[in-house]
Motif scaffolding. Structure first.
Motif, PDB file in Angstrom:
ATOM      1  N   GLY A  28       0.817  -1.213   0.000  1.00  0.00           N
ATOM      2  CA  GLY A  28       0.000   0.000   0.000  1.00  0.00           C
ATOM      3  C   GLY A  28       0.845   1.255   0.000  1.00  0.00           C
ATOM      4  N   PRO A  31      -0.719   7.366   2.261  1.00  0.00           N
ATOM      5  CA  PRO A  31       0.047   8.158   3.223  1.00  0.00           C
ATOM      6  C   PRO A  31       0.772   7.293   4.261  1.00  0.00           C
ATOM      7  N   ALA A  32       0.095   6.273   4.799  1.00  0.00           N
ATOM      8  CA  ALA A  32       0.725   5.443   5.843  1.00  0.00           C
ATOM      9  C   ALA A  32       1.910   4.678   5.269  1.00  0.00           C
ATOM     10  N   GLU A  51       2.565  -0.519  -4.529  1.00  0.00           N
ATOM     11  CA  GLU A  51       1.328   0.237  -4.770  1.00  0.00           C
ATOM     12  C   GLU A  51       0.635  -0.363  -5.986  1.00  0.00           C
ATOM     13  N   LYS A  52      -0.637  -0.718  -5.795  1.00  0.00           N
ATOM     14  CA  LYS A  52      -1.307  -1.448  -6.884  1.00  0.00           C
ATOM     15  C   LYS A  52      -1.616  -0.564  -8.096  1.00  0.00           C
ATOM     16  N   HIS A  53      -1.774   0.750  -7.872  1.00  0.00           N
ATOM     17  CA  HIS A  53      -2.060   1.621  -9.008  1.00  0.00           C
ATOM     18  C   HIS A  53      -0.763   2.089  -9.677  1.00  0.00           C
ATOM     19  N   ARG A  58      -6.001  10.145  -7.156  1.00  0.00           N
ATOM     20  CA  ARG A  58      -7.191   9.784  -6.399  1.00  0.00           C
ATOM     21  C   ARG A  58      -7.901  11.093  -6.085  1.00  0.00           C
ATOM     22  N   PHE A  60     -10.843  13.511  -4.481  1.00  0.00           N
ATOM     23  CA  PHE A  60     -11.650  13.548  -3.260  1.00  0.00           C
ATOM     24  C   PHE A  60     -11.154  12.547  -2.227  1.00  0.00           C
ATOM     25  N   GLY A  62      -8.148  12.082   1.209  1.00  0.00           N
ATOM     26  CA  GLY A  62      -7.648  12.893   2.300  1.00  0.00           C
ATOM     27  C   GLY A  62      -6.712  13.967   1.781  1.00  0.00           C
ATOM     28  N   THR A  64      -6.462  16.960   3.520  1.00  0.00           N
ATOM     29  CA  THR A  64      -6.317  17.916   4.616  1.00  0.00           C
ATOM     30  C   THR A  64      -5.045  17.594   5.399  1.00  0.00           C
ATOM     31  N   ALA A 147      -0.265  -6.472  -3.905  1.00  0.00           N
ATOM     32  CA  ALA A 147      -0.073  -7.585  -2.967  1.00  0.00           C
ATOM     33  C   ALA A 147      -1.348  -8.423  -2.966  1.00  0.00           C
ATOM     34  N   ASP A 304      -5.472   3.267   7.623  1.00  0.00           N
ATOM     35  CA  ASP A 304      -6.862   2.821   7.466  1.00  0.00           C
ATOM     36  C   ASP A 304      -7.001   1.301   7.549  1.00  0.00           C
ATOM     37  N   GLY A 314     -11.500  15.594   9.230  1.00  0.00           N
ATOM     38  CA  GLY A 314     -10.481  15.362   8.186  1.00  0.00           C
ATOM     39  C   GLY A 314      -9.185  14.827   8.759  1.00  0.00           C
ATOM     40  N   GLY A 316      -8.123  11.461   8.830  1.00  0.00           N
ATOM     41  CA  GLY A 316      -7.675  10.135   8.388  1.00  0.00           C
ATOM     42  C   GLY A 316      -6.235  10.104   7.924  1.00  0.00           C
ATOM     43  N   ILE A 317      -5.893  11.011   7.036  1.00  0.00           N
ATOM     44  CA  ILE A 317      -4.546  11.025   6.471  1.00  0.00           C
ATOM     45  C   ILE A 317      -3.507  11.308   7.570  1.00  0.00           C
TER      46      ILE A 317
HETATM   47  C1  LIG Z   1     -13.738  10.011  -0.667  1.00  0.00           C
HETATM   48  C2  LIG Z   1     -12.808  10.141   0.500  1.00  0.00           C
HETATM   49  C3  LIG Z   1     -12.589  11.392   1.078  1.00  0.00           C
HETATM   50  C4  LIG Z   1     -11.732  11.519   2.161  1.00  0.00           C
HETATM   51  N1  LIG Z   1     -11.510  12.748   2.696  1.00  0.00           N
HETATM   52  C5  LIG Z   1     -10.600  12.895   3.667  1.00  0.00           C
HETATM   53  C6  LIG Z   1     -10.217  14.172   4.145  1.00  0.00           C
HETATM   54  O1  LIG Z   1     -10.711  15.207   3.685  1.00  0.00           O
HETATM   55  N2  LIG Z   1      -9.278  14.258   5.108  1.00  0.00           N
HETATM   56  C7  LIG Z   1      -8.659  13.129   5.621  1.00  0.00           C
HETATM   57  O2  LIG Z   1      -7.776  13.255   6.470  1.00  0.00           O
HETATM   58  N3  LIG Z   1      -9.009  11.905   5.212  1.00  0.00           N
HETATM   59  C8  LIG Z   1      -9.942  11.762   4.238  1.00  0.00           C
HETATM   60  N4  LIG Z   1     -10.228  10.527   3.766  1.00  0.00           N
HETATM   61  C9  LIG Z   1      -9.568   9.377   4.369  1.00  0.00           C
HETATM   62  C10 LIG Z   1      -8.119   9.311   3.958  1.00  0.00           C
HETATM   63  O3  LIG Z   1      -8.012   9.316   2.553  1.00  0.00           O
HETATM   64  C11 LIG Z   1      -7.523   8.056   4.567  1.00  0.00           C
HETATM   65  O4  LIG Z   1      -7.755   8.019   5.962  1.00  0.00           O
HETATM   66  C12 LIG Z   1      -6.015   8.008   4.365  1.00  0.00           C
HETATM   67  O5  LIG Z   1      -5.701   8.153   3.009  1.00  0.00           O
HETATM   68  C13 LIG Z   1      -5.507   6.687   4.915  1.00  0.00           C
HETATM   69  O6  LIG Z   1      -4.213   6.448   4.466  1.00  0.00           O
HETATM   70  P1  LIG Z   1      -3.702   4.958   4.297  1.00  0.00           P
HETATM   71  O7  LIG Z   1      -2.336   5.077   3.729  1.00  0.00           O
HETATM   72  O8  LIG Z   1      -3.881   4.209   5.556  1.00  0.00           O
HETATM   73  O9  LIG Z   1      -4.705   4.262   3.265  1.00  0.00           O
HETATM   74  P2  LIG Z   1      -5.091   4.680   1.748  1.00  0.00           P
HETATM   75  O10 LIG Z   1      -4.981   6.140   1.541  1.00  0.00           O
HETATM   76  O11 LIG Z   1      -6.361   4.006   1.494  1.00  0.00           O
HETATM   77  O12 LIG Z   1      -3.920   4.018   0.923  1.00  0.00           O
HETATM   78  C14 LIG Z   1      -3.864   2.651   0.660  1.00  0.00           C
HETATM   79  C15 LIG Z   1      -3.059   2.475  -0.611  1.00  0.00           C
HETATM   80  O13 LIG Z   1      -2.865   1.097  -0.820  1.00  0.00           O
HETATM   81  C16 LIG Z   1      -3.113   0.788  -2.176  1.00  0.00           C
HETATM   82  N5  LIG Z   1      -3.529  -0.614  -2.175  1.00  0.00           N
HETATM   83  C17 LIG Z   1      -4.717  -1.133  -1.810  1.00  0.00           C
HETATM   84  N6  LIG Z   1      -4.688  -2.463  -1.862  1.00  0.00           N
HETATM   85  C18 LIG Z   1      -3.431  -2.793  -2.272  1.00  0.00           C
HETATM   86  C19 LIG Z   1      -2.782  -4.022  -2.500  1.00  0.00           C
HETATM   87  N7  LIG Z   1      -3.408  -5.195  -2.326  1.00  0.00           N
HETATM   88  N8  LIG Z   1      -1.481  -4.005  -2.916  1.00  0.00           N
HETATM   89  C20 LIG Z   1      -0.821  -2.827  -3.104  1.00  0.00           C
HETATM   90  N9  LIG Z   1      -1.409  -1.631  -2.902  1.00  0.00           N
HETATM   91  C21 LIG Z   1      -2.690  -1.615  -2.472  1.00  0.00           C
HETATM   92  C22 LIG Z   1      -4.189   1.762  -2.611  1.00  0.00           C
HETATM   93  O14 LIG Z   1      -4.184   1.951  -4.005  1.00  0.00           O
HETATM   94  C23 LIG Z   1      -3.777   3.009  -1.857  1.00  0.00           C
HETATM   95  O15 LIG Z   1      -2.880   3.798  -2.585  1.00  0.00           O
HETATM   96  C24 LIG Z   1     -11.097  10.369   2.695  1.00  0.00           C
HETATM   97  C25 LIG Z   1     -11.310   9.114   2.131  1.00  0.00           C
HETATM   98  C26 LIG Z   1     -12.149   8.997   1.043  1.00  0.00           C
HETATM   99  C27 LIG Z   1     -12.364   7.626   0.436  1.00  0.00           C
END
Ligand SMILES: Cc1cc2nc3c(=O)[nH]c(=O)nc-3n(C[C@H](O)[C@H](O)[C@H](O)COP(=O)(O)OP(=O)(O)OC[C@H]3O[C@@H](n4cnc5c(N)ncnc54)[C@H](O)[C@@H]3O)c2cc1C
Length: 414
Positions: A28, A31-32, A51-53, A58, A60, A62, A64, A147, A304, A314, A316-317
């Motif tokens: 993944g 951000p994390a 990263e799968k993409h 992306r 709309f 996170g 903020t 993955a 997440d 806001g 999550g990120i």
């Molecule tokens: C529509 C929407 C609006 C949001 N608005 C806000 C906001 O305004 N402010 C805020 O703080 N948070 C917001 N969030 C939440 C925020 O985006 C997440 O909390 C934050 O991005 C979490 O980060 P993460 O790295 O844990 O997960 P993600 O950002 O979900 O990143 C996971 C990554 O893993 C990749 N992935 C998934 N499966 C696999 C796999 N099997 N193998 C390899 N790669 C993979 C995905 O493509 C993605 O890039 C929003 C979420 C959504 C859906």
């Protein structure tokens, strides 16, 4: 309005040379995952992030970036460059309840490097982090690599299986980190289930054009049993309409004209004709959940994948970044020495479980006591007494600013 970056702006290249083995593989590149990869590589740990993409686009998501995340950037010596990436700075949060306006949060008194929230498209944020990671010899990022499963030896995870355009690969690692978001495939492969805390609402995201006379602020508007948010994004407004859970199909059945009229009323303008179809509206199915156990032998979940947050605040990120910092602080040394234990992995959960729980508690209290009754009754709520008090004594506006901007137990890069 298409704001997708040109392909050339995506600075990260796929690097798949060298042996597919490392100290830490991260599933993944959100951000994390990117932040954890960057911090571990910076501490001398060989990391591969998958990263799968093929890019970070992306819409709309996170966007903020809170003062806590900018403090981390400052501690890494990256803040000046980070602030050169185009963004908007918002110093106050405001709400309108019916016709009355209230200032809810004042970030200008925070004791931090940046006394504002920076709005920055998530792909710019991730491109920035990934390009910083690309300068480190121990950081490898494999785009378009998904993955799909875990490699195991007995009860211990020893790496991942992944799908690429040229076939399946296996990557062995002392530690696998699941940072693959709220629908985590790695979590499923590990047989772990989240505790669903629930949310009464979903959110519809859309854009409205800026018009002359528009104000600059983060605005939450409570009107007619709806909560409508307008985030200042420079040349446009990023808007969110909160609806009752599972009712997007109902909204669509009522037709585009009715939806546009409602948006125009909430946004206080003549029309919302820039919404050409429901394709311009992105549904966020709100989930609030958390994993009871973030760690198994050789495997850790952060961001997440460990806890989906409500969009309220806001955060999550920013929580995802905080998890990454805590994980790197606790695990860099054991990973370098190749002796990472289950207890050390659990230390990450012990460190981050309270901030996660407390933030979700605040979010679910607001969901259940303000948003749910309003969505159910269809009525504009009364302004709470504390909000009126905060207008008379503005120092009270610093409390929500602290909670949103820095959160519970902010992490610092070691
Ligand atoms: C529509 C929407 C609006 C949001 N608005 C806000 C906001 O305004 N402010 C805020 O703080 N948070 C917001 N969030 C939440 C925020 O985006 C997440 O909390 C934050 O991005 C979490 O980060 P993460 O790295 O844990 O997960 P993600 O950002 O979900 O990143 C996971 C990554 O893993 C990749 N992935 C998934 N499966 C696999 C796999 N099997 N193998 C390899 N790669 C993979 C995905 O493509 C993605 O890039 C929003 C979420 C959504 C859906």
């Amino acid at each position: 309005m298409n704001v997708r970056p040109a392909a050339a702006e995506v600075t990260v290249t796929v690097s798949d040379t060298g042996p597919l083995a490392c100290r830490c593989v991260i599933a993944g590149g959100g951000p994390a995952g990117i932040m954890a990869g960057f911090l571990l590589a910076r501490a001398g740990v060989d990391v591969i992030v998958l990263e799968k993409h093929a890019d970070f686009f992306r819409d709309f998501r996170g966007d903020t970036i809170h003062p806590s995340t900018m403090d981390v950037m400052a501690e890494l010596g990256l803040l000046d460059d980070f602030l050169k990436v185009p963004h908007q700075e918002v110093h106050y949060g405001e709400a309108e309840i019916g016709e009355e306006k209230f200032r809810v949060a004042d970030l200008t008194h925070l004791r931090t490097h940046c006394r504002f929230i920076a709005f920055m498209p998530q792909w710019d944020f991730l491109n920035f982090l990934a390009s910083q990671g690309g300068k480190l010899p121990r950081f490898r990022l494999m785009m378009a690599t998904e993955a799909t499963d875990l490699m195991r030896e007995g009860a211990r995870t020893v790496g991942v299986v992944a799908k690429t355009a040229s076939g399946e690969i296996r990557i062995r690692a002392d530690l696998t980190i699941g940072a693959d978001g709220r629908h985590s495939r790695i979590r499923e492969a590990a047989g772990l289930e989240v505790e669903d805390i629930g949310a009464p609402m979903d959110v519809l995201w859309l854009r409205l054009a800026r018009r002359p006379g528009d104000e600059h602020a983060v605005l939450g508007r409570f009107v007619d049993g709806r909560f409508f948010i307008m985030l200042d994004r420079g040349d446009y407004w990023q808007c969110a309409m909160v609806i009752r859970k599972g009712t997007f199909e109902e909204v669509k059945r009522a037709g585009l004209a009715a939806f546009r009229a409602r948006v125009a009323r909430f946004a206080k303008r003549d029309n919302a004709d820039e919404i050409e179809s429901f394709d311009d509206v992105k549904l966020l199915t709100v989930a609030v959940d958390r994993l009871p156990e973030w760690a198994l032998p050789g495997l850790l979940f952060i961001g997440d994948a460990a806890h989906a947050m409500s969009p309220i605040g806001g955060v999550g990120i920013n929580l995802a970044i905080q998890d990454a910092v805590a994980a790197a602080n606790i695990l860099s040394d054991p990973l370098r020495d190749r002796r990472v234990t289950l207890d050390e992995l659990r230390q990450v959960q012990r460190r981050r479980a309270f901030p996660t729980w407390a933030t979700q508690k605040v979010q679910t209290t607001i969901q259940n006591q303000v948003i749910d009754p309003m969505l159910t009754s269809g009525k504009t709520p009364k302004a709470p007494a504390i909000l009126r008090l905060a207008q008379r004594w503005p120092f009270l506006q610093r409390i929500p600013a602290r909670l949103i901007g820095l959160g519970f137990r902010p992490e610092h890069v070691r």
